[in-house]
Design a protein around this motif. Structure first.
Motif, PDB file in Angstrom:
ATOM      1  N   LEU A  23       2.525  -5.396 -23.846  1.00  0.00           N
ATOM      2  CA  LEU A  23       2.147  -6.061 -22.598  1.00  0.00           C
ATOM      3  C   LEU A  23       2.835  -5.350 -21.438  1.00  0.00           C
ATOM      4  O   LEU A  23       4.049  -5.166 -21.457  1.00  0.00           O
ATOM      5  N   MET A  24       2.065  -4.940 -20.452  1.00  0.00           N
ATOM      6  CA  MET A  24       2.603  -4.276 -19.270  1.00  0.00           C
ATOM      7  C   MET A  24       2.535  -5.236 -18.082  1.00  0.00           C
ATOM      8  O   MET A  24       1.494  -5.856 -17.844  1.00  0.00           O
ATOM      9  N   ILE A  25       3.637  -5.342 -17.350  1.00  0.00           N
ATOM     10  CA  ILE A  25       3.702  -6.192 -16.163  1.00  0.00           C
ATOM     11  C   ILE A  25       4.060  -5.284 -14.998  1.00  0.00           C
ATOM     12  O   ILE A  25       5.150  -4.721 -14.954  1.00  0.00           O
ATOM     13  N   GLU A  26       3.100  -5.126 -14.082  1.00  0.00           N
ATOM     14  CA  GLU A  26       3.267  -4.193 -12.972  1.00  0.00           C
ATOM     15  C   GLU A  26       3.485  -4.953 -11.668  1.00  0.00           C
ATOM     16  O   GLU A  26       2.742  -5.866 -11.342  1.00  0.00           O
ATOM     17  N   ASN A  27       4.504  -4.549 -10.945  1.00  0.00           N
ATOM     18  CA  ASN A  27       4.837  -5.158  -9.669  1.00  0.00           C
ATOM     19  C   ASN A  27       4.072  -4.464  -8.554  1.00  0.00           C
ATOM     20  O   ASN A  27       3.949  -3.244  -8.548  1.00  0.00           O
ATOM     21  N   ARG A  28       3.562  -5.228  -7.633  1.00  0.00           N
ATOM     22  CA  ARG A  28       2.905  -4.715  -6.432  1.00  0.00           C
ATOM     23  C   ARG A  28       3.371  -5.570  -5.270  1.00  0.00           C
ATOM     24  O   ARG A  28       4.006  -6.600  -5.454  1.00  0.00           O
ATOM     25  N   LEU A  29       3.072  -5.172  -4.063  1.00  0.00           N
ATOM     26  CA  LEU A  29       3.476  -5.950  -2.903  1.00  0.00           C
ATOM     27  C   LEU A  29       2.657  -7.223  -2.735  1.00  0.00           C
ATOM     28  O   LEU A  29       3.140  -8.208  -2.187  1.00  0.00           O
ATOM     29  N   ASP A  30       1.411  -7.196  -3.228  1.00  0.00           N
ATOM     30  CA  ASP A  30       0.536  -8.344  -3.038  1.00  0.00           C
ATOM     31  C   ASP A  30      -0.005  -8.933  -4.331  1.00  0.00           C
ATOM     32  O   ASP A  30      -0.801  -9.855  -4.307  1.00  0.00           O
ATOM     33  N   ARG A  31       0.423  -8.403  -5.490  1.00  0.00           N
ATOM     34  CA  ARG A  31      -0.068  -8.927  -6.765  1.00  0.00           C
ATOM     35  C   ARG A  31       0.829  -8.457  -7.899  1.00  0.00           C
ATOM     36  O   ARG A  31       1.533  -7.474  -7.783  1.00  0.00           O
ATOM     37  N   ILE A  32       0.764  -9.184  -8.986  1.00  0.00           N
ATOM     38  CA  ILE A  32       1.402  -8.793 -10.235  1.00  0.00           C
ATOM     39  C   ILE A  32       0.254  -8.562 -11.216  1.00  0.00           C
ATOM     40  O   ILE A  32      -0.592  -9.430 -11.392  1.00  0.00           O
ATOM     41  N   PRO A  70      -2.506 -17.505   1.469  1.00  0.00           N
ATOM     42  CA  PRO A  70      -3.901 -17.605   1.890  1.00  0.00           C
ATOM     43  C   PRO A  70      -4.740 -18.155   0.747  1.00  0.00           C
ATOM     44  O   PRO A  70      -4.301 -18.159  -0.414  1.00  0.00           O
ATOM     45  N   GLU A  71      -5.933 -18.599   1.058  1.00  0.00           N
ATOM     46  CA  GLU A  71      -6.841 -19.077   0.014  1.00  0.00           C
ATOM     47  C   GLU A  71      -7.119 -17.984  -1.007  1.00  0.00           C
ATOM     48  O   GLU A  71      -7.116 -18.221  -2.209  1.00  0.00           O
ATOM     49  N   ARG A  72      -7.369 -16.779  -0.494  1.00  0.00           N
ATOM     50  CA  ARG A  72      -7.652 -15.634  -1.387  1.00  0.00           C
ATOM     51  C   ARG A  72      -7.352 -14.341  -0.633  1.00  0.00           C
ATOM     52  O   ARG A  72      -7.646 -14.232   0.557  1.00  0.00           O
ATOM     53  N   LEU A  73      -6.795 -13.360  -1.326  1.00  0.00           N
ATOM     54  CA  LEU A  73      -6.535 -12.054  -0.716  1.00  0.00           C
ATOM     55  C   LEU A  73      -7.837 -11.282  -0.561  1.00  0.00           C
ATOM     56  O   LEU A  73      -8.736 -11.395  -1.395  1.00  0.00           O
ATOM     57  N   PRO A  74      -7.927 -10.454   0.489  1.00  0.00           N
ATOM     58  CA  PRO A  74      -9.090  -9.570   0.587  1.00  0.00           C
ATOM     59  C   PRO A  74      -9.009  -8.519  -0.522  1.00  0.00           C
ATOM     60  O   PRO A  74      -7.928  -8.232  -1.035  1.00  0.00           O
ATOM     61  N   PRO A  75     -10.149  -7.928  -0.896  1.00  0.00           N
ATOM     62  CA  PRO A  75     -10.104  -6.889  -1.935  1.00  0.00           C
ATOM     63  C   PRO A  75      -9.265  -5.706  -1.456  1.00  0.00           C
ATOM     64  O   PRO A  75      -9.167  -5.452  -0.254  1.00  0.00           O
ATOM     65  N   PRO A  76      -8.645  -4.990  -2.382  1.00  0.00           N
ATOM     66  CA  PRO A  76      -7.821  -3.849  -1.977  1.00  0.00           C
ATOM     67  C   PRO A  76      -8.659  -2.759  -1.323  1.00  0.00           C
ATOM     68  O   PRO A  76      -9.840  -2.590  -1.640  1.00  0.00           O
ATOM     69  N   ASP A  77      -8.045  -2.041  -0.401  1.00  0.00           N
ATOM     70  CA  ASP A  77      -8.710  -0.934   0.285  1.00  0.00           C
ATOM     71  C   ASP A  77      -8.594   0.302  -0.610  1.00  0.00           C
ATOM     72  O   ASP A  77      -7.531   0.914  -0.701  1.00  0.00           O
TER      73      ASP A  77
END
Length: 86
Positions: A23-32, A70-77
């Motif tokens: 199992l890989m758990i990746e950290n991001r600024l706006d999601r895991i 927020p209700e939902r994040l915008p899709p990544p750019d």
């Protein structure tokens, strides 16, 4: 599970990646991002995996509950870049 326990601060950077079995758990600024699989077997190794997973998800939950979301994040750019090897 890796021998050295790595500190994982959710949403803190774009670099941290933890592994529990497969199992890989990746950290991001706006999601895991969690991908792969782990068997939580009824033995000491399974218990250790379950505890580590619980610890990580507990930290994620605490971080999310401690802020206004927020209700939902915008899709990544997503952008295409030129291949430097061509």
């Amino acid at each position: 599970m890796t021998a050295k326990k790595k500190t994982f601060v959710p949403y803190a950077n774009e670099a941290d990646v933890l592994q529990i079995d497969n199992l890989m758990i990746e950290n991001r600024l706006d999601r895991i991002t969690i991908s792969g699989d782990v068997d939580l077997t009824a033995d000491q190794q399974g218990l250790a995996h379950a505890r580590r997973l619980h610890e990580i998800l507990g930290a994620v939950l605490a971080k999310l509950e401690g802020q206004t979301l927020p209700e939902r994040l915008p899709p990544p750019d997503v952008q295409d870049v030129a291949n430097p090897f061509n």
